[in-house]
Design an enzyme around this catalytic site. Structure first.
Site, PDB file in Angstrom:
ATOM      1  N   GLU A   1       0.838  -1.199   0.000  1.00 43.21           N
ATOM      2  CA  GLU A   1       0.000   0.000   0.000  1.00 43.21           C
ATOM      3  C   GLU A   1       0.873   1.248   0.000  1.00 43.21           C
ATOM      4  OE1 GLU A   1      -3.055  -0.263   3.173  1.00 43.21           O
ATOM      5  OE2 GLU A   1      -2.356  -2.320   3.425  1.00 43.21           O
TER       6      GLU A   1
ATOM      7  N   LYS B   1       2.304   4.678   1.292  1.00 43.15           N
ATOM      8  CA  LYS B   1       2.484   5.236   2.639  1.00 43.15           C
ATOM      9  C   LYS B   1       2.157   6.736   2.576  1.00 43.15           C
ATOM     10  CE  LYS B   1       5.708   5.374   6.526  1.00 43.15           C
ATOM     11  NZ  LYS B   1       5.571   6.811   6.786  1.00 43.15           N
TER      12      LYS B   1
ATOM     13  N   ASP C   1       1.549  10.502   3.508  1.00 44.75           N
ATOM     14  CA  ASP C   1       2.298  11.381   4.412  1.00 44.75           C
ATOM     15  C   ASP C   1       1.311  12.300   5.118  1.00 44.75           C
ATOM     16  OD1 ASP C   1       4.528  12.270   5.657  1.00 44.75           O
ATOM     17  OD2 ASP C   1       5.257  13.512   4.006  1.00 44.75           O
TER      18      ASP C   1
ATOM     19  N   TYR D   1      -6.983   2.148   6.159  1.00 47.69           N
ATOM     20  CA  TYR D   1      -6.163   1.026   5.703  1.00 47.69           C
ATOM     21  C   TYR D   1      -6.045  -0.137   6.692  1.00 47.69           C
ATOM     22  CZ  TYR D   1      -2.842   3.963   8.304  1.00 47.69           C
ATOM     23  OH  TYR D   1      -2.229   4.749   9.254  1.00 47.69           O
TER      24      TYR D   1
ATOM     25  N   LYS E   1      10.892   3.113   2.899  1.00 43.40           N
ATOM     26  CA  LYS E   1      10.954   4.570   2.727  1.00 43.40           C
ATOM     27  C   LYS E   1      11.726   4.899   1.448  1.00 43.40           C
ATOM     28  CE  LYS E   1       9.688   7.173   5.481  1.00 43.40           C
ATOM     29  NZ  LYS E   1      10.185   7.630   6.769  1.00 43.40           N
TER      30      LYS E   1
ATOM     31  N   CYS F   1      36.545  33.625  16.288  1.00 40.10           N
ATOM     32  CA  CYS F   1      35.166  33.370  16.705  1.00 40.10           C
ATOM     33  C   CYS F   1      34.252  34.487  16.213  1.00 40.10           C
ATOM     34  CB  CYS F   1      35.106  33.275  18.230  1.00 40.10           C
ATOM     35  SG  CYS F   1      33.423  33.094  18.877  1.00 40.10           S
TER      36      CYS F   1
ATOM     37  N   CYS G   1      32.900  36.417  19.709  1.00 41.12           N
ATOM     38  CA  CYS G   1      33.746  37.171  20.648  1.00 41.12           C
ATOM     39  C   CYS G   1      35.090  37.576  20.056  1.00 41.12           C
ATOM     40  CB  CYS G   1      33.962  36.370  21.933  1.00 41.12           C
ATOM     41  SG  CYS G   1      34.969  34.878  21.705  1.00 41.12           S
TER      42      CYS G   1
ATOM     43  N   CYS H   1      36.213  27.664  19.896  1.00 42.21           N
ATOM     44  CA  CYS H   1      36.544  28.959  20.488  1.00 42.21           C
ATOM     45  C   CYS H   1      36.973  28.671  21.927  1.00 42.21           C
ATOM     46  CB  CYS H   1      35.337  29.897  20.470  1.00 42.21           C
ATOM     47  SG  CYS H   1      35.607  31.388  21.464  1.00 42.21           S
TER      48      CYS H   1
ATOM     49  N   CYS I   1      32.636  33.833  26.098  1.00 38.09           N
ATOM     50  CA  CYS I   1      32.038  33.884  24.759  1.00 38.09           C
ATOM     51  C   CYS I   1      30.524  33.730  24.925  1.00 38.09           C
ATOM     52  CB  CYS I   1      32.600  32.752  23.900  1.00 38.09           C
ATOM     53  SG  CYS I   1      31.913  32.690  22.235  1.00 38.09           S
TER      54      CYS I   1
END
Length: 668
Positions: free
Chosen positions: A112, A114, A116, A223, A310, A404, A407, A422, A428
């Site tokens: 069947e 699937k 969504d 289903y 899937k 970074c 900072c 960092c 920071c």
């Protein structure tokens, strides 16, 4: 006279139910929409004048209009299991072999589409729609009957020879056409469009006004028949019967005699799915024989007689507009690709993680490249390649940053890792805020009233710089802040006060020593019953603790060598936070697991890994972190991988599912 009116009302209802069946199930309308609306209006007027003949399943009630402020939670008499997923034919072949080995007889399957959307369970009693409940967690869901009655694909009354009481399971979804219509209307009103049909369908089902639900134009496909007893012997027969009873069943479902027919079905719909008027994300396969289904049974989470195949992730091309950099709680820098918005697998994608500098170099990314993007596991967008043919001749290579972005501190790259850090962890901003967010998280101090935005606001207002500052916050400081009211402030103060009861091992995890996760924190607390004992431990003493190596030991000693951290600990201690092991923290309930070692792998559904390990310890057992000959039991959840294979190779390790583990504890 009333008898004639009642007969007329019932006749109109019967006619309209029949027309709904012809239109939505058979796709063969016998009257025009105009004629249908005239009959519906006539019925509405009669029902309005004669409320004594009210019927909750009247066709007129599909228009909705009722307001439901709270959706009651309802237990599922039959659990709504999730399905195991597969992404290739090898998985399906293994699944088929397991089935044949178990039942030792020929098997046929039903394939069947699937859909969504959002799962639903609908109760029918004496041929009438009685109740509709969302999937929820599989054990219980929200009762949304009024909203489900508005969906034309779902019959309110049944026809033919149906069982007196049963449940029909199915999927509520939005067609692409109706999804686009909804978004067009929202954009006209100046509202943001919805992101994808699946989430919109799911959200629509929880809308309080059933009249608004009706306007969304939701669709449904049914289903699965569920009851104590079945009127037939196969799932395929149930689908055909359900269609005769009035249910909309997928026209694309197919009875397959073997795996070759399944593969043909999958390949066809993998290519043709975009031609469907609705979204699908795979194929569902079920053993056809109901007796074979019963013989195969269930795992802790899924039926052994069903599998979801899937489809592989969709891939699209779009333009790379820029690369920005995020700073995490531990100081790790994550580069992020900012993309020209593109629709991918039902959602608009604007960003994708690039993970680290090595990925950028491997992709050979240049400015304004056209890149290929797909969703890993249909969820997380990632760049998988570059269209070099479209690259401009003067395009410059993306250069990883050296400082970074928050900072300005020069970044550090550890030799054996691909990640930049960092090092300014104490000052920071994202690191400071991240550590405080970690401290209040559910698995640490669990201060639910302190959310991420609140902590960020407190930091901006210079009210907090580390977790110890939470314990000196006052109502007078909090009330003037944005989005703060008397109740929310009281909740924050109460939550902070309650956190003083949280046990030492969770506090140790919460203060955020690098490499000290939940499991390591537990083992440290067993061996060092106070923060003072841990602070004074040597590298050698730390390394004597099971699973503590030099890397973790150095991280701990480095943490306590920083005077700011020591001061924070002293303050937490003075405020009453638990920094010693309590007497009841490792209370032994039984010795049933004494001398036995355990390891948990895969996705657990009956308990969390933390709860499982606690059960082992409280019943005299021991948790270990790797598969070896020293392991007695491997407890496997969903999608167990390499640990399971290694345990099977060793051969002396007993493999349990979650229920068998619980049964083991209950033996005594």
């Amino acid at each position: 006279m009333p008898e004639n009116i009642q007969q007329k009302i019932e006749k109109l209802r019967e006619e309209l139910h029949q027309h709904n069946y012809s239109y939505y199930v058979l796709d063969e309308p016998v009257i025009s929409d105009f004629e249908f609306d005239l009959k519906l209006k006539e019925l509405q007027e009669l029902e309005l004048k004669h409320p004594e003949f009210h019927d909750p399943n009247s066709p007129t009630l599909r228009v909705g209009g009722g307001i439901t402020k709270h959706f009651p939670t309802v237990q599922h008499p039959f659990r709504m299991y999730s399905l195991d997923n597969s992404y290739d034919f090898d998985d399906l072949e293994d699944w088929e072999k397991r089935i044949i080995k178990t039942i030792d007889e020929p098997v046929e399957f039903v394939a069947e589409l699937k859909y969504d959307g959002a799962s639903i369970s609908i109760l029918y009693e004496k041929g009438k729609l009685s109740q509709a409940v969302t999937r929820g967690d599989g054990f219980q869901g929200d009762e949304i009957t009024a909203n489900v009655r508005t969906i034309s694909d779902i019959p309110l009354t049944l026809r033919g020879n149906f069982p007196p009481k049963f449940y029909m399971r199915g999927e509520i979804y939005l067609t692409r056409k109706n999804f686009d219509k909804i978004n067009a209307a929202r954009e006209e009103e100046g509202l943001d469009p919805f992101m994808n049909p699946r989430n919109t369908a799911s959200g629509s089902l929880k809308t309080q006004d059933s009249g608004e639900v009706r306007k969304r134009g939701l669709s449904a496909v049914l289903y699965q028949f569920v009851a104590e007893n079945s009127p037939v012997e196969t799932h395929w027969e149930l689908l055909q019967n359900a269609k005769e009873w009035g249910f909309k069943i997928s026209d694309q479902a197919q009875l397959c005699k073997n795996l070759d027919e399944i593969k043909t079905f999958i390949n066809f719909w993998d290519e043709q799915r975009h031609l469907l008027p609705f979204e699908i994300d795979g194929i569902v396969l079920k053993v056809n024989s109901l007796q074979q289904q019963r013989n195969l049974g269930y795992t802790a989470k899924s039926p052994r007689w069903a599998m979801a195949y899937k489809f592989k992730a969709e891939k699209v091309e779009t333009e790379l507009q820029s690369v920005s950099y995020q700073v995490g709680r531990t100081g790790a820098i994550t580069p992020v690709a900012n993309l020209k918005p593109v629709l991918l697998a039902g959602t608009v994608v604007k960003r994708a993680s690039l993970h680290n500098e090595d990925i950028i170099k491997k992709l050979d990314l240049h400015e304004n490249d056209f890149v290929f993007v797909e969703k890993g596991g249909e969820i997380i967008p990632k760049i998988v390649g570059v269209n070099f043919e479209k690259r401009a001749s003067d395009s410059e290579e993306i250069q990883y940053i050296s400082n970074c972005p928050e900072c300005g501190t020069e970044l550090v790259k550890i030799e054996d890792q691909a990640i930049h850090f960092c090092p300014n962890e104490m000052h920071c901003p994202p690191q400071v805020v991240g550590k405080m967010i970690h401290y209040v998280s559910r698995k640490a101090l669990n201060i639910v009233s302190l959310g991420q935005e609140t902590i960020a606001q407190l930091y901006r207002e210079k009210l907090v710089e580390n977790p110890a500052d939470f314990y000196v916050l006052t109502k007078e400081q909090l009330l003037p802040l944005e989005r703060m009211a008397e109740k929310s402030v009281q909740n924050i103060i109460s939550g902070i006060e309650k956190s003083k009861e949280i046990p030492f091992e969770k506090v140790l995890f919460g203060i955020g020593i690098k490499h000290v996760g939940e499991t390591v924190a537990k083992k440290l607390v067993k061996n060092f019953p106070s923060i003072e004992a841990l602070k004074n431990a040597t590298i050698e003493e730390l390394c004597q603790v099971e699973d503590i190596g030099e890397k973790i030991a150095f991280s701990i000693t480095e943490f306590f060598s920083n005077q700011e951290n020591v001061l924070m600990i002293e303050r937490l201690k003075s405020y009453g936070v638990q920094l010693e092991k309590g007497e009841s923290q490792h209370e032994i309930l039984s010795s049933v697991l004494e001398g036995k070692t355990f390891l948990f792998t895969g996705k657990l559904s009956l308990f969390t890994r933390e709860q499982a390990e606690e059960m082992v310890e409280k019943n005299g057992g021991k948790n270990i972190s790797a598969v070896s000959k020293n392991l007695n039991y491997l407890v496997v959840g969903e999608k167990a991988g390499s640990k399971l294979k290694k345990a099977q190779t060793i051969g002396t390790i007993e493999i349990l599912d979650e229920q068998q583990f619980l049964d083991l504890i209950k033996k005594e």
